[in-house]
Design a protein around this motif. Structure first.
Motif, PDB file in Angstrom:
ATOM      1  N   ILE A 140     -11.624  13.488  33.554  1.00 55.37           N
ATOM      2  CA  ILE A 140     -12.922  12.535  32.632  1.00 55.37           C
ATOM      3  C   ILE A 140     -13.623  11.829  33.773  1.00 55.37           C
ATOM      4  O   ILE A 140     -14.263  11.640  34.535  1.00 55.37           O
ATOM      5  CB  ILE A 140     -12.665  11.178  31.738  1.00 55.37           C
ATOM      6  CG1 ILE A 140     -11.522  11.253  30.852  1.00 55.37           C
ATOM      7  CG2 ILE A 140     -13.678  10.399  31.598  1.00 55.37           C
ATOM      8  CD1 ILE A 140     -11.311   9.994  29.800  1.00 55.37           C
ATOM      9  N   GLY A 141     -13.027  11.709  34.981  1.00 54.18           N
ATOM     10  CA  GLY A 141     -13.082  11.284  36.088  1.00 54.18           C
ATOM     11  C   GLY A 141     -14.307  12.294  37.734  1.00 54.18           C
ATOM     12  O   GLY A 141     -14.442  11.314  38.088  1.00 54.18           O
ATOM     13  N   ALA A 142     -13.554  13.106  37.713  1.00 53.53           N
ATOM     14  CA  ALA A 142     -13.532  14.090  38.197  1.00 53.53           C
ATOM     15  C   ALA A 142     -15.361  14.458  37.960  1.00 53.53           C
ATOM     16  O   ALA A 142     -15.805  14.323  39.117  1.00 53.53           O
ATOM     17  CB  ALA A 142     -13.057  15.781  38.547  1.00 53.53           C
ATOM     18  N   PRO A 143     -15.745  15.291  36.748  1.00 52.35           N
ATOM     19  CA  PRO A 143     -17.271  15.603  36.457  1.00 52.35           C
ATOM     20  C   PRO A 143     -18.348  14.506  36.938  1.00 52.35           C
ATOM     21  O   PRO A 143     -19.131  14.256  37.300  1.00 52.35           O
ATOM     22  CB  PRO A 143     -16.543  15.337  35.520  1.00 52.35           C
ATOM     23  CG  PRO A 143     -15.296  16.070  34.830  1.00 52.35           C
ATOM     24  CD  PRO A 143     -15.267  14.758  35.566  1.00 52.35           C
ATOM     25  N   ILE A 144     -17.760  12.955  36.877  1.00 49.47           N
ATOM     26  CA  ILE A 144     -17.992  11.531  37.320  1.00 49.47           C
ATOM     27  C   ILE A 144     -18.567  11.635  38.584  1.00 49.47           C
ATOM     28  O   ILE A 144     -19.633  11.625  38.852  1.00 49.47           O
ATOM     29  CB  ILE A 144     -17.985  10.672  36.924  1.00 49.47           C
ATOM     30  CG1 ILE A 144     -17.989  10.725  34.837  1.00 49.47           C
ATOM     31  CG2 ILE A 144     -18.807   9.707  36.857  1.00 49.47           C
ATOM     32  CD1 ILE A 144     -17.093   9.349  34.093  1.00 49.47           C
ATOM     33  N   ILE A 145     -17.534  11.554  39.320  1.00 47.83           N
ATOM     34  CA  ILE A 145     -17.502  12.017  40.875  1.00 47.83           C
ATOM     35  C   ILE A 145     -17.808  13.344  41.492  1.00 47.83           C
ATOM     36  O   ILE A 145     -19.084  13.153  42.681  1.00 47.83           O
ATOM     37  CB  ILE A 145     -16.211  11.392  41.332  1.00 47.83           C
ATOM     38  CG1 ILE A 145     -16.554  11.352  43.000  1.00 47.83           C
ATOM     39  CG2 ILE A 145     -15.328  12.808  41.230  1.00 47.83           C
ATOM     40  CD1 ILE A 145     -17.269   9.580  43.265  1.00 47.83           C
ATOM     41  N   LEU A 146     -18.015  14.077  41.069  1.00 51.64           N
ATOM     42  CA  LEU A 146     -18.345  15.408  41.468  1.00 51.64           C
ATOM     43  C   LEU A 146     -20.362  15.449  41.520  1.00 51.64           C
ATOM     44  O   LEU A 146     -20.680  16.109  41.949  1.00 51.64           O
ATOM     45  CB  LEU A 146     -17.958  16.633  40.829  1.00 51.64           C
ATOM     46  CG  LEU A 146     -16.430  16.377  41.006  1.00 51.64           C
ATOM     47  CD1 LEU A 146     -15.615  18.349  40.734  1.00 51.64           C
ATOM     48  CD2 LEU A 146     -15.971  16.986  42.409  1.00 51.64           C
ATOM     49  N   TYR A 147     -20.502  14.897  39.972  1.00 51.63           N
ATOM     50  CA  TYR A 147     -22.165  14.099  39.280  1.00 51.63           C
ATOM     51  C   TYR A 147     -22.883  13.616  40.697  1.00 51.63           C
ATOM     52  O   TYR A 147     -23.652  14.266  41.998  1.00 51.63           O
ATOM     53  CB  TYR A 147     -21.961  14.009  38.272  1.00 51.63           C
ATOM     54  CG  TYR A 147     -23.277  13.432  37.965  1.00 51.63           C
ATOM     55  CD1 TYR A 147     -24.764  14.649  37.908  1.00 51.63           C
ATOM     56  CD2 TYR A 147     -24.291  12.438  38.202  1.00 51.63           C
ATOM     57  CE1 TYR A 147     -26.217  14.272  37.457  1.00 51.63           C
ATOM     58  CE2 TYR A 147     -25.433  11.875  38.345  1.00 51.63           C
ATOM     59  CZ  TYR A 147     -25.913  12.621  37.357  1.00 51.63           C
ATOM     60  OH  TYR A 147     -27.491  12.813  37.776  1.00 51.63           O
ATOM     61  N   PHE A 148     -21.475  12.470  41.199  1.00 52.63           N
ATOM     62  CA  PHE A 148     -22.677  12.067  42.505  1.00 52.63           C
ATOM     63  C   PHE A 148     -22.103  12.155  43.433  1.00 52.63           C
ATOM     64  O   PHE A 148     -23.366  11.749  44.020  1.00 52.63           O
ATOM     65  CB  PHE A 148     -21.551  10.293  42.322  1.00 52.63           C
ATOM     66  CG  PHE A 148     -22.377   9.639  41.153  1.00 52.63           C
ATOM     67  CD1 PHE A 148     -23.754   8.894  41.541  1.00 52.63           C
ATOM     68  CD2 PHE A 148     -21.586   9.401  40.012  1.00 52.63           C
ATOM     69  CE1 PHE A 148     -24.227   8.166  39.525  1.00 52.63           C
ATOM     70  CE2 PHE A 148     -21.764   8.558  39.068  1.00 52.63           C
ATOM     71  CZ  PHE A 148     -22.964   8.057  39.326  1.00 52.63           C
ATOM     72  N   ALA A 149     -21.988  13.320  43.792  1.00 51.67           N
ATOM     73  CA  ALA A 149     -21.826  14.101  45.481  1.00 51.67           C
ATOM     74  C   ALA A 149     -22.808  15.141  44.911  1.00 51.67           C
ATOM     75  O   ALA A 149     -22.740  15.818  46.015  1.00 51.67           O
ATOM     76  CB  ALA A 149     -20.010  14.506  45.068  1.00 51.67           C
ATOM     77  N   GLN A 150     -23.268  15.331  44.068  1.00 52.16           N
ATOM     78  CA  GLN A 150     -24.041  16.638  44.131  1.00 52.16           C
ATOM     79  C   GLN A 150     -23.998  17.158  44.299  1.00 52.16           C
ATOM     80  O   GLN A 150     -24.501  18.470  45.105  1.00 52.16           O
ATOM     81  CB  GLN A 150     -25.478  15.799  44.784  1.00 52.16           C
ATOM     82  CG  GLN A 150     -25.637  14.550  44.366  1.00 52.16           C
ATOM     83  CD  GLN A 150     -27.397  13.327  45.459  1.00 52.16           C
ATOM     84  OE1 GLN A 150     -27.295  14.195  46.006  1.00 52.16           O
ATOM     85  NE2 GLN A 150     -27.662  12.529  45.252  1.00 52.16           N
ATOM     86  N   GLY A 151     -22.783  18.282  44.697  1.00 51.82           N
ATOM     87  CA  GLY A 151     -22.522  19.662  44.739  1.00 51.82           C
ATOM     88  C   GLY A 151     -22.484  19.621  45.799  1.00 51.82           C
ATOM     89  O   GLY A 151     -21.507  20.915  46.014  1.00 51.82           O
ATOM     90  N   ASN A 152     -21.784  18.910  46.554  1.00 53.35           N
ATOM     91  CA  ASN A 152     -21.734  18.793  47.958  1.00 53.35           C
ATOM     92  C   ASN A 152     -20.305  18.742  48.742  1.00 53.35           C
ATOM     93  O   ASN A 152     -19.608  17.653  48.854  1.00 53.35           O
ATOM     94  CB  ASN A 152     -22.910  18.063  49.041  1.00 53.35           C
ATOM     95  CG  ASN A 152     -22.052  17.999  50.502  1.00 53.35           C
ATOM     96  OD1 ASN A 152     -21.311  19.139  50.769  1.00 53.35           O
ATOM     97  ND2 ASN A 152     -22.637  17.558  51.310  1.00 53.35           N
TER      98      ASN A 152
END
Length: 351
Positions: A140-152
Motif C-alpha cells: 500500500i505504501g510503495a505506490p504512495i511514496i513512489l508517486y510523491f517521488a515523481q518517478g525519480n
C-alpha cells in the motif's frame, strides 16, 4: 505445526555471525579497491558528519526497535512482559540476520514465541499477522511514496545501466506484483476463508508433479485454519495499535538513512522523499538476496542508489548505515541467545 528443533538451533547458532560479517567485509574491501575515489582521506570523512545527524539516526533506529517490542506485546495481547518482548525481538532479528533474506526467520519466531509460553497455534497466528502487515505496508505504501517521488526513484549510474539496464525496474515491479498477490491471498486465507484456501492448496498439490508436497500442503492448510481461529473476533481496539506500530516501524527503518545522509549533506524535502523512496526499491533487491542478512548485496547497491546525494562520503556512510541497522543484531543475538536458552530450557524446567 511441527517445529524441527534441530534446524531451529542450527539457525540460532552464535557461530553463524561470522558468515555475514566476512561476506560484508569482503564486499567492503572489494568496493574500497575498485573505487579510485576511496582512500585514506575519504575514510577520515566519517568525522565530518554532523553530530545531530548521527544522533537522529541512532534515535530513529532505537525508536524502530521500541516499535517492534511494543507491537509484539500488543499482538500477543500483552502475554509477554517488556523484557520477554525484548528477548523475542532481538532473537527474531538475529535469526533474520544470519539467514538469507528470502528465507527470513519465520519458523524461528514461532519457535521463540512458543518457548515463551504462547500456544503453538497462537504463536503461528501472531507471526503470520506481522508478516502480512509488513507486506501490506509495502504493497500500500510503495505506490504512495513512489508517486510523491515523481518517478525519480531508479538511480542513474553508468554501472547500473551497463549491468542491469531496465532489469532493475522490471525486477522491482515483478516483485511488487508477487508481494501484492501473496499478501492479498494470505490475508484472505487468514481472515476470510481459511478452509477454502486449504481446499485449493490440497487440490493444487494433488497434481502429479507436485504430489510429493501434498502432505506438507495439507499441514499448512491446517495451520492456516488454526491461526484463523485464534484471530477471529479481534476488534478495532486490537488492530489499531498494531497497524499504527507497523507504519511507525517501517517509516523509522527508512528515515534512519535519511538522518544519516543529512549528517553529511543537507537535503531538500523533495530529496528526502527520493531517498525514502529509493529505500523501498533497495528493500526488494535485498529481500531476494541469497546471502545472510543481504550481506554484500546491501553494501554494493547502497553505492549505486545514493552516490548522487553523498559524493565522496558514500563509502563511509554505507559502512555507518550497516553498523547501525544490521551488525548490532548479530552481536546482541550472540549475547542474548545463551541467556535465553538458559532461561527457557533450564530455569523454567527447574521451576
Amino acid at each position: 505445526m511441527k517445529l524441527d528443533n534441530k534446524k531451529i538451533f542450527e539457525t540460532l547458532n552464535p557461530n553463524k555471525v561470522w558468515v555475514p560479517v566476512l561476506i560484508g567485509i569482503a564486499i567492503v574491501f572489494g568496493l574500497f579497491y575498485a573505487d579510485p575515489n576511496v582512500n585514506a582521506k575519504t575514510l577520515k570523512g566519517v568525522f565530518d558528519a554532523a553530530p545531530i545527524g548521527i544522533f537522529l539516526a541512532i534515535l530513529v533506529i532505537l525508536g524502530r526497535d521500541a516499535g517492534y517490542i511494543y507491537r509484539i506485546r500488543e499482538i500477543t495481547d500483552r502475554q509477554l512482559t517488556w523484557t520477554r518482548a525484548l528477548y523475542v525481538i532481538i532473537l527474531w532479528e538475529f535469526a533474520s540476520a544470519v539467514t538469507p533474506s528470502i528465507v527470513g526467520g519465520t519458523a524461528v519466531a514461532v519457535f521463540i514465541l512458543n518457548k515463551e509460553g504462547i500456544k503453538l497455534g497462537k504463536a503461528m497466528a501472531y507471526v503470520m499477522v506481522t508478516a502480512i502487515l509488513d507486506n501490506l505496508f509495502f504493497v500500500i505504501g510503495a505506490p504512495i511514496i513512489l508517486y510523491f517521488a515523481q518517478g525519480n526513484i531508479f538511480p542513474e549510474s553508468r554501472l547500473m545501466e551497463m549491468r542491469l539496464g531496465k532489469s532493475l525496474e522490471v525486477l522491482f515491479w515483478s516483485s511488487y506484483a508477487l508481494y501484492a498477490i501473496y499478501s492479498i491471498v494470505m490475508a484472505a486465507a487468514l481472515f476470510y476463508r481459511p478452509r477454502v484456501f486449504k481446499w485449493i492448496l490440497v487440490k493444487l498439490f494433488s497434481i502429479k508433479w507436485l504430489r510429493k508436497w501434498k502432505y506438507d500442503a495439507h499441514e499448512y492448510g491446517n495451520q492456516i485454519i488454526e491461526a484463523s481461529k485464534e484471530l477471529k473476533g479481534k476488534t478495532i481496539k486490537y488492530w489499531a495499535p498494531i497497524v499504527g506500530a507497523t507504519i511507525f516501524i517501517w517509516s523509522s527503518r527508512y528515515l534512519m538513512l535519511n538522518a544519516l545522509i543529512s549528517a553529511y549533506d543537507s537535503l531538500t524535502f523533495y530529496e528526502h522523499v527520493i531517498v525514502f523512496a529509493r529505500q523501498v526499491i533497495m528493500w526488494i533487491v535485498m529481500m531476494i538476496s541469497p546471502t545472510p542478512g543481504s550481506s554484500g548485496t546491501a553494501e554494493f547497491f547502497f553505492t549505486q542508489f545514493f552516490t548522487e546525494f553523498l559524493g565522496g562520503y558514500t563509502f563511509v556512510t554505507s559502512i555507518l548505515w550497516r553498523l547501525l541497522s544490521y551488525y548490532p543484531y548479530l552481536l546482541l543475538g550472540a549475547i542474548f541467545l545463551p541467556r535465553w536458552i538458559k532461561q527457557v530450557f533450564f530455569v523454567k524446567k527447574e521451576s
